[in-house]
Design a protein around this motif. Structure first.
Motif, PDB file in Angstrom:
ATOM      1  N   LEU A  30      -3.758  -5.828   8.584  1.00  0.00           N
ATOM      2  CA  LEU A  30      -4.870  -6.556   9.216  1.00  0.00           C
ATOM      3  C   LEU A  30      -5.748  -7.222   8.159  1.00  0.00           C
ATOM      4  O   LEU A  30      -6.935  -7.483   8.382  1.00  0.00           O
ATOM      5  CB  LEU A  30      -5.694  -5.599  10.093  1.00  0.00           C
ATOM      6  N   ASP A  31      -5.166  -7.421   6.948  1.00  0.00           N
ATOM      7  CA  ASP A  31      -5.805  -8.166   5.873  1.00  0.00           C
ATOM      8  C   ASP A  31      -7.008  -7.514   5.202  1.00  0.00           C
ATOM      9  O   ASP A  31      -7.842  -8.203   4.613  1.00  0.00           O
ATOM     10  CB  ASP A  31      -6.208  -9.565   6.362  1.00  0.00           C
ATOM     11  N   LYS A  32      -7.082  -6.191   5.294  1.00  0.00           N
ATOM     12  CA  LYS A  32      -8.100  -5.472   4.515  1.00  0.00           C
ATOM     13  C   LYS A  32      -7.465  -5.024   3.202  1.00  0.00           C
ATOM     14  O   LYS A  32      -6.276  -4.672   3.166  1.00  0.00           O
ATOM     15  CB  LYS A  32      -8.585  -4.239   5.286  1.00  0.00           C
ATOM     16  N   LYS A  33      -8.270  -4.993   2.120  1.00  0.00           N
ATOM     17  CA  LYS A  33      -7.739  -4.507   0.840  1.00  0.00           C
ATOM     18  C   LYS A  33      -7.963  -2.996   0.784  1.00  0.00           C
ATOM     19  O   LYS A  33      -9.089  -2.517   0.948  1.00  0.00           O
ATOM     20  CB  LYS A  33      -8.443  -5.185  -0.331  1.00  0.00           C
ATOM     21  N   ILE A  34      -6.889  -2.262   0.562  1.00  0.00           N
ATOM     22  CA  ILE A  34      -6.901  -0.803   0.700  1.00  0.00           C
ATOM     23  C   ILE A  34      -6.432  -0.106  -0.568  1.00  0.00           C
ATOM     24  O   ILE A  34      -5.449  -0.518  -1.192  1.00  0.00           O
ATOM     25  CB  ILE A  34      -5.959  -0.377   1.853  1.00  0.00           C
ATOM     26  N   LEU A  35      -7.141   0.964  -0.939  1.00  0.00           N
ATOM     27  CA  LEU A  35      -6.655   1.876  -1.987  1.00  0.00           C
ATOM     28  C   LEU A  35      -6.448   3.233  -1.340  1.00  0.00           C
ATOM     29  O   LEU A  35      -7.351   3.758  -0.684  1.00  0.00           O
ATOM     30  CB  LEU A  35      -7.665   1.980  -3.131  1.00  0.00           C
ATOM     31  N   LEU A  36      -5.243   3.797  -1.514  1.00  0.00           N
ATOM     32  CA  LEU A  36      -4.931   5.129  -1.000  1.00  0.00           C
ATOM     33  C   LEU A  36      -4.803   6.075  -2.183  1.00  0.00           C
ATOM     34  O   LEU A  36      -4.025   5.826  -3.113  1.00  0.00           O
ATOM     35  CB  LEU A  36      -3.627   5.092  -0.207  1.00  0.00           C
ATOM     36  N   ILE A  37      -5.595   7.155  -2.191  1.00  0.00           N
ATOM     37  CA  ILE A  37      -5.563   8.132  -3.280  1.00  0.00           C
ATOM     38  C   ILE A  37      -4.920   9.419  -2.776  1.00  0.00           C
ATOM     39  O   ILE A  37      -5.368  10.001  -1.786  1.00  0.00           O
ATOM     40  CB  ILE A  37      -6.995   8.423  -3.785  1.00  0.00           C
ATOM     41  N   VAL A  73      -4.109   3.601 -13.598  1.00  0.00           N
ATOM     42  CA  VAL A  73      -3.167   4.469 -12.878  1.00  0.00           C
ATOM     43  C   VAL A  73      -2.643   3.835 -11.600  1.00  0.00           C
ATOM     44  O   VAL A  73      -1.532   4.103 -11.176  1.00  0.00           O
ATOM     45  CB  VAL A  73      -3.853   5.821 -12.557  1.00  0.00           C
ATOM     46  N   LEU A  74      -3.431   2.920 -10.986  1.00  0.00           N
ATOM     47  CA  LEU A  74      -3.052   2.473  -9.645  1.00  0.00           C
ATOM     48  C   LEU A  74      -1.753   1.683  -9.649  1.00  0.00           C
ATOM     49  O   LEU A  74      -1.441   0.952 -10.582  1.00  0.00           O
ATOM     50  CB  LEU A  74      -4.200   1.739  -8.982  1.00  0.00           C
ATOM     51  N   LEU A  75      -0.963   1.878  -8.569  1.00  0.00           N
ATOM     52  CA  LEU A  75       0.342   1.231  -8.403  1.00  0.00           C
ATOM     53  C   LEU A  75       0.310   0.318  -7.190  1.00  0.00           C
ATOM     54  O   LEU A  75      -0.370   0.617  -6.208  1.00  0.00           O
ATOM     55  CB  LEU A  75       1.424   2.297  -8.170  1.00  0.00           C
ATOM     56  N   LYS A  76       1.086  -0.775  -7.261  1.00  0.00           N
ATOM     57  CA  LYS A  76       1.277  -1.618  -6.079  1.00  0.00           C
ATOM     58  C   LYS A  76       2.314  -0.948  -5.183  1.00  0.00           C
ATOM     59  O   LYS A  76       3.209  -0.252  -5.681  1.00  0.00           O
ATOM     60  CB  LYS A  76       1.792  -3.000  -6.511  1.00  0.00           C
ATOM     61  N   THR A  77       2.193  -1.143  -3.860  1.00  0.00           N
ATOM     62  CA  THR A  77       3.211  -0.612  -2.953  1.00  0.00           C
ATOM     63  C   THR A  77       3.949  -1.795  -2.318  1.00  0.00           C
ATOM     64  O   THR A  77       3.630  -2.941  -2.595  1.00  0.00           O
ATOM     65  CB  THR A  77       2.583   0.235  -1.828  1.00  0.00           C
ATOM     66  N   GLU A  78       4.889  -1.479  -1.413  1.00  0.00           N
ATOM     67  CA  GLU A  78       5.632  -2.525  -0.710  1.00  0.00           C
ATOM     68  C   GLU A  78       4.733  -3.419   0.129  1.00  0.00           C
ATOM     69  O   GLU A  78       5.107  -4.505   0.522  1.00  0.00           O
ATOM     70  CB  GLU A  78       6.620  -1.853   0.261  1.00  0.00           C
ATOM     71  N   ILE A  79       3.520  -2.927   0.447  1.00  0.00           N
ATOM     72  CA  ILE A  79       2.615  -3.709   1.316  1.00  0.00           C
ATOM     73  C   ILE A  79       1.576  -4.392   0.451  1.00  0.00           C
ATOM     74  O   ILE A  79       0.914  -3.754  -0.378  1.00  0.00           O
ATOM     75  CB  ILE A  79       1.950  -2.783   2.369  1.00  0.00           C
ATOM     76  N   LYS A  80       1.437  -5.710   0.641  1.00  0.00           N
ATOM     77  CA  LYS A  80       0.635  -6.569  -0.230  1.00  0.00           C
ATOM     78  C   LYS A  80      -0.766  -6.013  -0.516  1.00  0.00           C
ATOM     79  O   LYS A  80      -1.175  -5.901  -1.648  1.00  0.00           O
ATOM     80  CB  LYS A  80       0.513  -7.963   0.443  1.00  0.00           C
ATOM     81  N   ASN A  81      -1.516  -5.639   0.484  1.00  0.00           N
ATOM     82  CA  ASN A  81      -2.922  -5.254   0.296  1.00  0.00           C
ATOM     83  C   ASN A  81      -3.130  -3.758   0.095  1.00  0.00           C
ATOM     84  O   ASN A  81      -4.253  -3.282   0.173  1.00  0.00           O
ATOM     85  CB  ASN A  81      -3.732  -5.678   1.522  1.00  0.00           C
ATOM     86  N   LEU A  82      -2.034  -3.024  -0.152  1.00  0.00           N
ATOM     87  CA  LEU A  82      -2.164  -1.564  -0.268  1.00  0.00           C
ATOM     88  C   LEU A  82      -1.801  -1.087  -1.679  1.00  0.00           C
ATOM     89  O   LEU A  82      -0.655  -1.207  -2.107  1.00  0.00           O
ATOM     90  CB  LEU A  82      -1.263  -0.879   0.775  1.00  0.00           C
ATOM     91  N   ASP A  83      -2.775  -0.556  -2.401  1.00  0.00           N
ATOM     92  CA  ASP A  83      -2.523   0.070  -3.709  1.00  0.00           C
ATOM     93  C   ASP A  83      -2.594   1.579  -3.569  1.00  0.00           C
ATOM     94  O   ASP A  83      -3.258   2.101  -2.660  1.00  0.00           O
ATOM     95  CB  ASP A  83      -3.588  -0.380  -4.735  1.00  0.00           C
ATOM     96  N   LEU A  84      -1.937   2.304  -4.503  1.00  0.00           N
ATOM     97  CA  LEU A  84      -1.862   3.758  -4.421  1.00  0.00           C
ATOM     98  C   LEU A  84      -2.191   4.414  -5.758  1.00  0.00           C
ATOM     99  O   LEU A  84      -1.755   3.941  -6.811  1.00  0.00           O
ATOM    100  CB  LEU A  84      -0.437   4.170  -4.005  1.00  0.00           C
ATOM    101  N   ILE A  85      -2.950   5.512  -5.725  1.00  0.00           N
ATOM    102  CA  ILE A  85      -3.082   6.402  -6.881  1.00  0.00           C
ATOM    103  C   ILE A  85      -2.156   7.588  -6.599  1.00  0.00           C
ATOM    104  O   ILE A  85      -2.431   8.376  -5.678  1.00  0.00           O
ATOM    105  CB  ILE A  85      -4.529   6.911  -7.049  1.00  0.00           C
TER     106      ILE A  85
END
Ligand SMILES: Nc1ncnc2c1ncn2[C@@H]1O[C@H](COP(=O)(O)OP(=O)(O)OP(=O)(O)O)[C@@H](O)[C@H]1O
Ligand SMILES: Nc1ncnc2c1ncn2[C@@H]1O[C@H](COP(=O)(O)OP(=O)(O)OP(=O)(O)O)[C@@H](O)[C@H]1O
Ligand SMILES: [Mg+2]
Ligand SMILES: [Mg+2]
Lengths: 255, 255
Positions: A30-37, A73-85
């Motif tokens: 839904l076009d929000k920029k997200i960080l998942l830890i 540390v953060l990584l890109k995921t398969e989904i454009k606006n979703l980064d992961l720690i």
């Protein structure tokens, strides 16, 4: 200014990781920029997003050990606006090492200061305990999202969780509020489940998300493919209801 | 001489408490003398056996705080041969207080020395973490029973659990062995479930109990009545398969 949301409940297996991954993925679509830890040493949010835990990347442990910053540390995921720690079992060591550290409850909060403006939402997936890793998440967060499985033990555990949240609110994080309770693994054919839902809605009123997440096989199968349900089977009821829950969250947080 | 079995798995919600209560109750009905120890601050084994956590009784916390002995604290349950050591949220405090205590991993083991000859089996229901409460259980135990939910994340977590068990075996408790893996919430109509079962049986062979516990509503409903499934609905598949699992355990442990 990103909204930091801890996904927490010390009762095990209630859908914390499933909620953290699928809400994050839905908001990203839904076009929000997200960080998942991922702050659980089990690393389920890490593998659920398709990251190999045996890979050579840095993890949340490196941030707690004061060796690296969030952006290292953060990584890109398969989904454009979703980064992961990501996290691995090393994080178990951090919980013990943190104890002798001054301001040990504020390490994650301080680390997040650097990136908070780059995201609309930051989700923290917590382990099934109320130790220092969860305390760090509750101190860093503005709100707590509580997944509640529609079963007896999960309901029984809420009192203790609310006590802990109040304790953190009074002593370490006066801004901490409840984002909401999200009912998970809901099965309308099951009497016990309906009783639990009735009890929770009566007790917590509008703090309970209108949408309840049904028990749906796609949500259990998706992690074995390293994908959120939206990428595994977008037409599944599991993927669709998390998309609804994401829209409800946006409405709740936009005023 | 009683056999001390820790029921452990750091993955949450896999059926540790359900297994500890229902195996204990089944063995008690088969005329074995059983002590069930609730070492999880959530206190699910305590309420699942019908004990009110707000009652005025002593708990496992009093044993860790060196105030009382096992025989001071133990309670009778509705089942003749089943005694319980209850727990409440106070136990969370013990985990922090234990850290500065010399021989902090051996407190439960020492306390159990007093009663071990009065029971055929002693079960310890562990919390979903690998902290000091679980370490005390793994040091006190001769074997570890590992409930494994037939799902992806539960299977993924086994590697870390086995690493921890090996670590305890090498450093704190050379006698520690695996009693067995018990498959829980098995649903034969579900592909993912069948794949997980095949994978686990291939990898662990005869260490896996022949009987798999099916997903069965009586097992989820019984705790809300404070009863093991045998007392809530003895004819249910849930109650009957735990009775089978108890018989299998007796066979495995009699030679
Ligand atoms: N709505 C759902 N329908 C079907 N399966 C689900 C659903 N939500 C979660 N699951 C499955 O149930 C199990 C428990 O969920 P999950 O691991 O997300 O819970 P958790 O609270 O994060 O567990 P832990 O306490 O170990 O961190 C997982 O195998 C997951 O795939
Ligand atoms: N075979 C089964 N069929 C149906 N429901 C089950 C079964 N086994 C357990 N349950 C239910 O699933 C939920 C999780 O089980 P349980 O609480 O025993 O797991 P646990 O591993 O002890 O959880 P925790 O990690 O929080 O200690 C409970 O609500 C329980 O009633
Ligand atoms: Mg999780
Ligand atoms: Mg339990």
């Amino acid at each position: 200014m990103g909204r930091i949301i801890a996904v927490a409940n010390q009762k095990g297996g209630v859908g914390k990781t499933t909620t953290a991954i699928n809400l994050s993925a839905s908001l990203a679509i839904l076009d929000k920029k997200i960080l998942l830890i991922d702050t659980d040493p089990q690393g389920n949010a890490t593998s659920g997003c398709g990251i190999d835990k045996r890979g050579q990347h840095l993890t949340l442990y490196n941030i707690y050990a004061q060796q690296n910053s969030i952006s290292d540390v953060l990584l890109k995921t398969e989904i454009k606006n979703l980064d992961l720690i990501p996290s691995t079992g090393d994080l178990v060591g951090a919980e013990v090492e943190l104890i002798q550290y001054p301001e040990r409850e504020f390490i994650l909060k301080k680390a997040l200061g650097e990136v908070i403006d780059q995201y609309d939402y930051i989700f923290i997936d917590c382990p099934p305990s109320l130790g220092l890793l969860t305390v760090n998440a509750l101190v860093a967060a503005q709100t707590v999202l509580i997944p509640v499985q529609c079963e007896y033990y999960a309901m029984e555990g809420l009192t203790q969780l609310l006590k802990t949240i109040n304790l953190i609110h009074r002593s370490l994080n006066p801004a901490l509020e409840i984002e909401g309770l999200l009912l998970t693994m809901f099965d309308s054919r099951n009497n016990l489940c309906n009783q639990v839902v009735e009890e929770i809605r009566k007790h917590f009123n509008e703090k309970v998300f209108a949408i309840a997440i049904p028990r749906n096989i796609a949500l259990a199968e998706a992690p074995s493919h390293g994908k959120p349900a939206l990428l595994y089977n977008i037409l599944s009821r599991g993927a669709q209801t998390y998309l609804e829950a994401a829209k409800e969250l946006i409405t709740n947080t936009s005023h």
